[in-house]
Design a protein around this motif. Structure first.
Motif: not given
Ligand code: AKG
Length: 292
Positions: A144, A146, A148, A156, A159, A189, A253, A255, A264, A266, A270
């Motif tokens: 993923i 991200r 922003f 985020s 979750h 995060l 977690h 963000s 931002r 990221s 995984r």
């Molecule tokens: O980068 C983030 O804000 C969190 C991303 C995240 O936790 C997710 O995609 O599951």
């Protein structure tokens, strides 16, 4: 004895204000010194549910990934006279862009780029994942991205990863990799303190304040509500390019909103224990509209 008070600008997440004080926030524990000591690293991960590891990746490599992404943005997105590697927001997202992370949007192509793929082949990441999962691992294909920027009110929600990948084994870890310097106010995060699962009552309470009524996976978009209801604090850090975190799929977690000129960016990579069942939704490259 003198104490230093850290002051942060007004913070919010998903447009909801959250006060920066020691009832709601506490610093993350830095576990960088444990790298190379497999037993200690595993014990810390069991205890905290996450590891903050500083300087694992070369700064220049991370900034080059940042440049790779921001160079894909259309004219007008970046602040005039600044470089793609800086990733500074002009203040106005140009019209006519595809929806974020869908085919035709820069994040979609970046998620499929050789340079991002190479990150999931990184020996240091493999080493940490193999240590934590106690055996051979494989990176999951769905990675993923991200991005922003200030003013979007997007971040985020609280979750756990496993709520999005529950059709496979939970013998996996997530690396959260900021692609650039990322202090808290740039949209970093944060982890909810303590890896012990939340009670059914707490989960129900959190879901009462959820701006995605039809989606039962996010717990809440309101981080202050989440901290107050669970009596757990948000663990935070100011990240520099090259730092990363790794967390358990069951750790809550979220963000913060990005309030800085620097955007931002990221990646979430995984790794799963080899031979374990993989959630089928995580076997294809990420797209923001892939439904997973
Ligand atoms: O980068 C983030 O804000 C969190 C991303 C995240 O936790 C997710 O995609 O599951």
């Amino acid at each position: 004895m003198s104490t230093t008070t850290i002051v942060k600008p007004d913070l919010s997440s998903n447009g909801q204000a959250i006060a920066f004080n020691d009832k709601l926030f506490a610093p993350m524990r830095d576990s960088s010194g444990l790298i190379g000591d497999a037993e200690a690293l595993r014990a810390r991960f069991r205890e905290d549910g996450y590891l903050l590891l500083r300087g694992v990746l070369e700064r220049e490599r991370v900034l080059s990934l940042r440049e790779n992404y921001f160079a894909r943005l259309p004219e007008g997105f970046l602040k005039p006279g600044t470089s793609a590697a800086e990733g500074l927001f002009s203040g106005l997202a140009p019209d006519g862009m595809r929806a974020y992370g869908t085919s035709g949007h820069p994040a979609y192509a970046f998620a499929r780029s050789a340079q991002l793929h190479a990150l999931s082949e990184d020996r240091a990441l493999y080493g940490v994942a193999e240590t934590l999962l106690d055996g051979p691992v494989q990176p999951l294909v769905r990675q993923i991205v991200r991005h922003f920027h200030a003013g979007s009110g997007k971040a985020s929600r609280a979750h756990t990863d496993y709520d999005y990948m529950s059709q496979g084994s939970d013998k996996l870890v997530t690396f959260w990799i900021p692609l650039g310097d990322c202090p808290l106010e740039a949209g970093a995060l944060v982890y909810l303190d303590r890896p012990e699962p939340l009670s059914a009552d707490h989960l129900a309470l959190l879901r009462l304040v959820n701006d995605r009524e039809d989606d039962t996976r996010p717990l809440s978009h309101d981080l202050e509500w989440t901290a107050r209801m669970t009596e757990r604090r948000w663990l935070w850090a100011d990240f520099q390019a090259g730092d990363l975190t790794v967390h358990s799929p069951h750790l809550v977690h979220a963000s913060l909103d990005t309030t800085t000129e620097a955007m931002r960016l990221s990646a979430d990579l995984r790794f799963q224990r080899s031979g374990e069942a993989i959630d089928p939704r995580w076997t294809k490259p990420w797209a923001a509209d892939d439904g997973a």
